[in-house]
Enzyme design. Sequence first.
Site, PDB file in Angstrom:
ATOM      1  CG  ASP A   1      -1.677   1.352   1.316  1.00 58.08           C
ATOM      2  OD1 ASP A   1      -2.382   1.362   0.499  1.00 58.08           O
ATOM      3  OD2 ASP A   1      -1.521   1.797   1.907  1.00 58.08           O
TER       4      ASP A   1
ATOM      5  CG  ASP B   1      -1.400   8.294   1.627  1.00 61.36           C
ATOM      6  OD1 ASP B   1      -0.904   8.634   2.936  1.00 61.36           O
ATOM      7  OD2 ASP B   1      -2.033   9.623   0.781  1.00 61.36           O
TER       8      ASP B   1
ATOM      9  CG  ASP C   1      -2.094   2.670   6.466  1.00 57.99           C
ATOM     10  OD1 ASP C   1      -2.479   2.140   5.047  1.00 57.99           O
ATOM     11  OD2 ASP C   1      -2.264   4.129   6.584  1.00 57.99           O
TER      12      ASP C   1
HETATM   13 MG   LIG Z   1      -2.778   3.585   3.478  1.00 51.51          MG
END
Ligand SMILES: [Mg+2]
Length: 279
Positions: free
Chosen positions: A14, A16, A229
């Site tokens: 991923d 961000d 995240d």
């Molecule tokens: Mg993310």
Amino acid sequence: MRVWLDQFRVVLFDLDGVLYVGGAALPGAAETVAACRAAGAAVFFVTNNSYLPAAAVAVRLQALGVPAAADEVITSAEAAASRVVAYRVRRVLVLGGPGLKGAIEATGAQLVAPEPLAPPLGPGSAAPPAPVPRSVPDAVVLGLDPSATYYSLAAAGRAVLRGARFLLTNGDVTLPTGQGLLPGAGALGAAVAAMTGVSPEVCGKPEAAMAEVVRARTKGAGPVLVVGDRLDTDIAFAGRHGWAAALVLSGVTAAADLPGAPYAPHVVVADLPALLALP
Ligand SMILES: [Mg+2]
């Protein structure tokens, strides 16, 4: 000797909250990607953000010191485009950025403009109802669209009420930015869903359309690791599709959020250097 990380043949990062936050690379971003490649894994960058074209995302990663090729970037725009192809959609109303518009255009579908609407209140409200536009879309594809307006959302909702298929790039209701939270594509989709009573088909992580794009791009290779995240997108993506998951706490998730998550990650680490340090 690094054993755990090196067992994977495909690693899906991923972006961000994992490789960068705002405009800045997170510690260990370049090193972790390089270590996965050195161990023989194919690396892909998988983001629910449909705004930028894959090539522009690759350039952004390169600027942050992470070597990336355009065909290693998979965005939710591609997942939405794969559904446009699967459903043989001909005319599409797209609310989104250049990445989404380009991906939908590349399917061969025709992009139609939102129907022009008079202001609902004030002088224009006395105008006769607008005729049904000649180019009625077969589908509405909604993504992150900073230029969305009352009228573009109205046109999307009216198309859905007339029977257009309702595709949403991703369900993320918030967009973390350097200035804090902004509405994500999911928040725009919720407005159209509320107006119409129709739930969209969500295409990005953790949904099936995105997994199909990943499987096509990786030619089904594995074992696969997702590094993310967010519990509801990244970790659920891995859990639903039979992949391993590493949660990094450098983004939106705190350790306190873990109990009650529908899918538990295989490992939880503070950040990428901690992932790289796993034995
Ligand atoms: Mg993310």
